[in-house]
Design a protein around this motif. Structure first.
Motif, mmCIF file in Angstrom:
data_model
loop_
_atom_site.group_PDB
_atom_site.id
_atom_site.type_symbol
_atom_site.label_atom_id
_atom_site.label_comp_id
_atom_site.label_asym_id
_atom_site.label_seq_id
_atom_site.Cartn_x
_atom_site.Cartn_y
_atom_site.Cartn_z
ATOM 1 N N MET A 274 0.858 -1.198 0.000
ATOM 2 C CA MET A 274 0.000 0.000 0.000
ATOM 3 C C MET A 274 0.891 1.244 0.000
ATOM 4 O O MET A 274 1.228 1.800 1.046
ATOM 5 C CB MET A 274 -0.888 0.021 1.254
ATOM 6 C CG MET A 274 -2.098 -0.879 1.222
ATOM 7 S SD MET A 274 -3.478 -0.327 0.167
ATOM 8 C CE MET A 274 -3.849 1.286 0.769
ATOM 9 N N ALA A 276 -0.044 3.966 -1.653
ATOM 10 C CA ALA A 276 -0.910 5.131 -1.892
ATOM 11 C C ALA A 276 -1.006 6.003 -0.643
ATOM 12 O O ALA A 276 -0.930 5.503 0.478
ATOM 13 C CB ALA A 276 -2.305 4.676 -2.305
ATOM 14 N N ASP A 280 -7.494 10.333 4.779
ATOM 15 C CA ASP A 280 -8.140 9.783 5.973
ATOM 16 C C ASP A 280 -9.580 10.274 6.112
ATOM 17 O O ASP A 280 -10.392 9.623 6.754
ATOM 18 C CB ASP A 280 -7.344 10.191 7.227
ATOM 19 C CG ASP A 280 -6.001 9.476 7.280
ATOM 20 O OD1 ASP A 280 -5.946 8.309 6.859
ATOM 21 O OD2 ASP A 280 -5.011 10.091 7.720
ATOM 22 N N PRO A 306 -12.558 4.718 5.204
ATOM 23 C CA PRO A 306 -12.092 3.420 5.723
ATOM 24 C C PRO A 306 -10.570 3.356 5.688
ATOM 25 O O PRO A 306 -9.945 3.917 4.786
ATOM 26 C CB PRO A 306 -12.703 2.407 4.744
ATOM 27 C CG PRO A 306 -13.030 3.183 3.513
ATOM 28 C CD PRO A 306 -13.304 4.596 3.948
ATOM 29 N N LEU A 309 -5.709 -0.565 4.724
ATOM 30 C CA LEU A 309 -4.646 -1.470 5.161
ATOM 31 C C LEU A 309 -4.989 -2.108 6.506
ATOM 32 O O LEU A 309 -4.718 -3.294 6.730
ATOM 33 C CB LEU A 309 -3.326 -0.689 5.238
ATOM 34 C CG LEU A 309 -2.050 -1.491 5.323
ATOM 35 C CD1 LEU A 309 -1.972 -2.579 4.263
ATOM 36 C CD2 LEU A 309 -0.843 -0.580 5.182
ATOM 37 N N PHE A 327 3.218 1.798 4.059
ATOM 38 C CA PHE A 327 4.115 2.948 4.029
ATOM 39 C C PHE A 327 3.716 3.874 5.171
ATOM 40 O O PHE A 327 2.532 3.991 5.488
ATOM 41 C CB PHE A 327 3.988 3.713 2.696
ATOM 42 C CG PHE A 327 4.927 3.191 1.646
ATOM 43 C CD1 PHE A 327 4.710 1.960 1.063
ATOM 44 C CD2 PHE A 327 6.027 3.949 1.246
ATOM 45 C CE1 PHE A 327 5.581 1.466 0.101
ATOM 46 C CE2 PHE A 327 6.902 3.472 0.278
ATOM 47 C CZ PHE A 327 6.684 2.229 -0.295
ATOM 48 N N ARG A 340 4.198 1.948 15.377
ATOM 49 C CA ARG A 340 2.785 1.946 15.781
ATOM 50 C C ARG A 340 1.909 1.431 14.624
ATOM 51 O O ARG A 340 1.057 0.557 14.808
ATOM 52 C CB ARG A 340 2.360 3.378 16.171
ATOM 53 C CG ARG A 340 0.871 3.522 16.477
ATOM 54 C CD ARG A 340 0.503 4.920 16.929
ATOM 55 N NE ARG A 340 0.559 5.941 15.872
ATOM 56 C CZ ARG A 340 -0.394 6.152 14.959
ATOM 57 N NH1 ARG A 340 -1.474 5.404 14.957
ATOM 58 N NH2 ARG A 340 -0.266 7.102 14.056
ATOM 59 N N LYS A 341 2.160 1.929 13.438
ATOM 60 C CA LYS A 341 1.323 1.528 12.286
ATOM 61 C C LYS A 341 1.546 0.059 11.919
ATOM 62 O O LYS A 341 0.614 -0.647 11.572
ATOM 63 C CB LYS A 341 1.612 2.451 11.095
ATOM 64 C CG LYS A 341 1.093 3.857 11.337
ATOM 65 C CD LYS A 341 1.508 4.846 10.264
ATOM 66 C CE LYS A 341 1.158 6.262 10.710
ATOM 67 N NZ LYS A 341 1.574 7.287 9.743
ATOM 68 N N LYS A 345 -1.751 -2.173 12.242
ATOM 69 C CA LYS A 345 -2.335 -2.658 10.977
ATOM 70 C C LYS A 345 -1.923 -4.097 10.679
ATOM 71 O O LYS A 345 -2.218 -4.607 9.600
ATOM 72 C CB LYS A 345 -1.951 -1.710 9.839
ATOM 73 C CG LYS A 345 -2.397 -0.259 10.124
ATOM 74 C CD LYS A 345 -2.355 0.638 8.913
ATOM 75 C CE LYS A 345 -2.643 2.087 9.321
ATOM 76 N NZ LYS A 345 -3.081 2.942 8.240
#
Ligand code: CTP
Length: 402
Positions: A274, A276, A280, A306, A309, A327, A340-341, A345
């Motif tokens: 991902m 892109a 948000d 939504p 990811l 990313f 954190r991401k 995710k």
């Protein structure tokens, strides 16, 4: 392309079709990519464009006949063939293809093809009736049995005035085929879904909320995955780039469209990247008519889009596939935010990039990223072109697949 082809010895064989004129530009591009290009022409080819043109463009002597060499070069057909890393025949006429299919060796080109041990790419170009003739079809099938890579010609207006299949592809397509021939096919059999570019969230018929993503990183990743043998699905937000040849491209505008497109193709994917920059938020209401100014301050109400990811990550749970790469575009606290991401995710890898610098992140042709994995391993890459950056990210993906 430059790093892939630098120093590669390419034998570029040309047979006699009007499409010879196009290959002059190909030779020039290959030389610019620092390949060492030696041109071989049939007698018919040199009637269309002089060998002098190719000698000037390649910076090397052009070989045309079996018996034209200097003393001491008596075995030209063996030495040229045994020294090359890649053998390209473009354009390949019906006559040349028939000769190769039957193992004839009555001129330098066909003799070299028999003596060759390197990968061989054949670019047929001819009138569509000749191309579609059962004899040519059978001959091309035979070349594929020999292990040659045959690149199908394109459809369109032909030099003979007819419309149909038979045109030599343009350089962009040829470049990708040549790059693939020089790449390790370590993603063969894998389907890679890549997202790229921004999303636009419509406000009214004239305006949208967007971001500065150019799509370059995602397009580079898609191109690089294709070169390495993957089937690639590119879900692209609005941007001005041309999709790489051989990549299935789905164009979307908004985050919700991107969400639907990604989920529609998710089941086929072994790897999802991902890249892109998904918006948000979107305006709560999209106005049917252009909003007029009132002269007073105003407030725009936004609702959450939504998180694509995150949804893929929660679907994946304990499954091994698809491998998820995200990313993290950050302007501060890069590592902590990336970590954190990655966790939130449920990703396998996250590519953290700094969007604050002028030569990294949005719009730039270069990028400087760090790749973080689930085990906490961090790889800091130097400033690289986005193409090289894409290659390095895919190297990590391939390592995880193994
Ligand atoms: N992403 C996504 N859907 C969204 C937002 C982001 O799939 N609605 C993906 C991006 O494509 C990227 C990753 O999630 O791979 C992280 O995106 P980023 O914008 O850096 O972070 P956000 O999740 O939006 O978090 P924050 O706004 O807190 O930075």
């Amino acid at each position: 392309m430059r790093s892939l082809l630098a120093g590669k010895k390419i034998l570029f064989a040309i047979s006699g079709s009007i499409a010879v004129y196009k290959t002059a530009a190909w030779v020039r591009e290959l030389v610019l990519a620092e390949a060492e290009v030696t041109v071989v022409m049939t007698e018919a080819a040199s009637r269309f464009v002089s060998s002098l043109t190719f000698a000037a463009l390649s910076g090397r002597r052009v070989y045309t006949g079996m018996f034209e060499h200097d003393a001491g070069e008596a075995m030209t057909h063996i030495s040229l063939a045994s020294e090359c890393d890649l053998f390209i025949i473009a354009p390949a006429t019906a006559q040349t293809i028939a000769k190769l299919a039957n193992g004839l060796a009555d001129d330098l080109l066909s003799t070299l093809a028999l003596a060759n041990r390197a990968k061989l790419l054949v670019f047929p170009a001819m009138n569509s009736a000749m191309y579609c003739h059962a004899a040519t079809r059978a001959n091309l099938a035979r070349l594929q049995e020999y292990g040659y890579t045959v690149i199908a010609p394109e459809e369109g207006k032909l030099a003979c005035g007819e419309e149909g299949v038979g045109r030599l592809p343009d350089w962009e397509t040829a470049r990708e085929e040549i790059a693939a021939a020089c790449s390790v096919q370590d993603l063969q059999g894998q389907t890679v879904l890549v997202t790229a570019g921004p999303t636009w969230e419509a406000l009214d018929p004239a305006r949208h909320l967007g971001n500065r993503s150019s799509g370059k990183m995602g397009y580079s990743l898609a191109r690089s995955a294709r070169r390495r043998g993957a089937d690639v699905i590119l879900v692209s937000g609005p941007c001005s780039l041309t999709p790489p040849p051989g990549v299935e491209t789905v164009h979307v505008t908004s985050a919700r469209q991107m969400h639907d497109a990604v989920l529609a193709h998710y089941d086929r994917a072994d790897i999802v990247v991902m890249a892109a920059a998904v918006a948000d938020y979107r305006p709560k209401k999209t106005m049917a008519e252009k909003v007029k100014k009132s002269g007073r301050a105003t407030t725009l109400e936004l609702v959450a889009n939504p998180d694509i990811l995150k949804k893929l990550g929660s679907r994946k749970k304990q499954a091994k596939r698809p491998l998820l790469v995200g990313f993290a575009a950050e302007s501060s606290d890069h590592l902590a935010e990336g970590e954190r991401k990655l966790l939130q995710k449920n990703l396998d890898l996250i590519v953290i990039n700094d969007i604050a610098g002028s030569d990294t992140g949005f719009e730039a042709d270069t990028n400087q990223v760090s790749i973080l994995d689930k085990e906490g391993g961090l790889e800091k890459l130097p400033l690289l072109s986005k193409d090289e950056c894409g290659t390095r990210i895919l190297d990590r993906v391939v390592a995880l697949l193994q």
